[in-house]
Design an enzyme around this catalytic site. Sequence first.
Site, mmCIF file in Angstrom:
data_model
loop_
_atom_site.group_PDB
_atom_site.id
_atom_site.type_symbol
_atom_site.label_atom_id
_atom_site.label_comp_id
_atom_site.label_asym_id
_atom_site.label_seq_id
_atom_site.Cartn_x
_atom_site.Cartn_y
_atom_site.Cartn_z
ATOM 1 N N GLN A 188 0.839 -1.199 0.000
ATOM 2 C CA GLN A 188 0.000 0.000 0.000
ATOM 3 C C GLN A 188 0.868 1.241 0.000
ATOM 4 O O GLN A 188 1.738 1.416 0.857
ATOM 5 C CB GLN A 188 -0.913 -0.005 1.221
ATOM 6 C CG GLN A 188 -1.490 1.323 1.644
ATOM 7 C CD GLN A 188 -2.437 1.907 0.627
ATOM 8 O OE1 GLN A 188 -2.233 3.007 0.167
ATOM 9 N NE2 GLN A 188 -3.480 1.180 0.269
ATOM 10 N N ARG A 213 -11.822 2.476 1.165
ATOM 11 C CA ARG A 213 -13.181 2.004 0.917
ATOM 12 C C ARG A 213 -13.364 0.566 1.417
ATOM 13 O O ARG A 213 -14.397 0.220 1.985
ATOM 14 C CB ARG A 213 -13.494 2.083 -0.583
ATOM 15 C CG ARG A 213 -13.932 3.456 -1.054
ATOM 16 C CD ARG A 213 -13.853 3.578 -2.558
ATOM 17 N NE ARG A 213 -12.486 3.883 -2.976
ATOM 18 C CZ ARG A 213 -12.021 3.694 -4.197
ATOM 19 N NH1 ARG A 213 -12.799 3.170 -5.128
ATOM 20 N NH2 ARG A 213 -10.786 4.005 -4.497
ATOM 21 N N ARG A 227 0.044 4.334 0.560
ATOM 22 C CA ARG A 227 -0.255 5.272 1.637
ATOM 23 C C ARG A 227 -0.186 4.547 2.970
ATOM 24 O O ARG A 227 -0.941 3.628 3.241
ATOM 25 C CB ARG A 227 -1.649 5.867 1.426
ATOM 26 C CG ARG A 227 -1.920 7.040 2.355
ATOM 27 C CD ARG A 227 -3.267 7.662 2.035
ATOM 28 N NE ARG A 227 -3.410 8.938 2.714
ATOM 29 C CZ ARG A 227 -4.527 9.644 2.688
ATOM 30 N NH1 ARG A 227 -5.573 9.208 2.028
ATOM 31 N NH2 ARG A 227 -4.595 10.793 3.321
ATOM 32 N N GLY A 287 -23.959 3.652 0.061
ATOM 33 C CA GLY A 287 -23.298 2.522 -0.567
ATOM 34 C C GLY A 287 -21.961 2.910 -1.177
ATOM 35 O O GLY A 287 -21.505 4.047 -1.065
ATOM 36 N N GLU A 322 -8.086 1.024 -0.722
ATOM 37 C CA GLU A 322 -7.880 0.460 0.615
ATOM 38 C C GLU A 322 -8.840 1.061 1.651
ATOM 39 O O GLU A 322 -9.398 0.347 2.486
ATOM 40 C CB GLU A 322 -6.434 0.702 1.052
ATOM 41 C CG GLU A 322 -5.975 -0.191 2.184
ATOM 42 C CD GLU A 322 -5.290 -1.443 1.684
ATOM 43 O OE1 GLU A 322 -5.013 -2.312 2.518
ATOM 44 O OE2 GLU A 322 -5.052 -1.557 0.481
#
Length: 285
Positions: free
Chosen positions: A48, A89, A50, A67, A87
């Site tokens: 990742q 979300r 971040r 949603g 990531e």
Amino acid sequence: MPKAKRSGLPESVAMKHDGHFVDLISSRSLGPRIRMIPIEKIDPNPHQARCELGNIGELQDSIRSKGILEPILVRAKGSRFEIIAGERRFMASRNIGLKELPCIDMDVEDNEAMEIALIENLQRKDLDIFEEADGLQALADMHQYNHEQISTKIGKARSTITEILSIAKIPRKARDIIHDAGGFSRSTIVEIAKLKTEDDMIRLAHDIAERRLTREDTRDLAKYLKGKSKKLKYYVYNFVPEDTDRFRLRLEFKKQTISKQEIIGILQEIIERIRRKDDAPALKG
């Protein structure tokens, strides 16, 4: 009588007993696919870009009420799926108990997946200047992209890319000073990045934070540290209270260096002089 119009498959396509028909269809469907994937089959990206996902409380509330508005990007890893981008979300959705997520399933290699993740991350609006600089530097290092190529991929002016990349070389100690001070303007951080040595960057960051230097003061000190001027115009100390509408205090000294104790002594001297004036008898006309 006219010949009846033929319907069905073209004559060139032989479906019956054609072992290559499925391969033909598959070869024409190589693009990304949008699909719903069970959340327990999705794994975070171990690379990742971040490091800090930040506060995702607001994102959780948004997903709970509206949603997932934007699918996450994933790629197949055996029988499971690895996140390329999205990531936050994913984490927010898992926290509120969603069972499956809309995903774009992409067939990409490791380097391409990392590039997509970096670009998606760089397009976020809440990145700070150092996250953006480090992300651009990682993108440049990964494929040896020049500034023009990065400009095209990110959608920002080449001059902006060059400016942000210069910030990536600012050392951790100087960054900590900037963060502890509540942040500097981008133009001020660029002035720090223009210095040649890490020690000079740290010194300039410290002086800006400690003395609340203005942009003009910062440029004057930066020129001195770069050797473009032999001496400083003056040593400056600015005091800016939290309630900046009330007042600001600026002290200029003829000396190039001043200690904290000297500043305290001068302020005490000013206070004493004001007190003496208040205590003096009023002059009669």
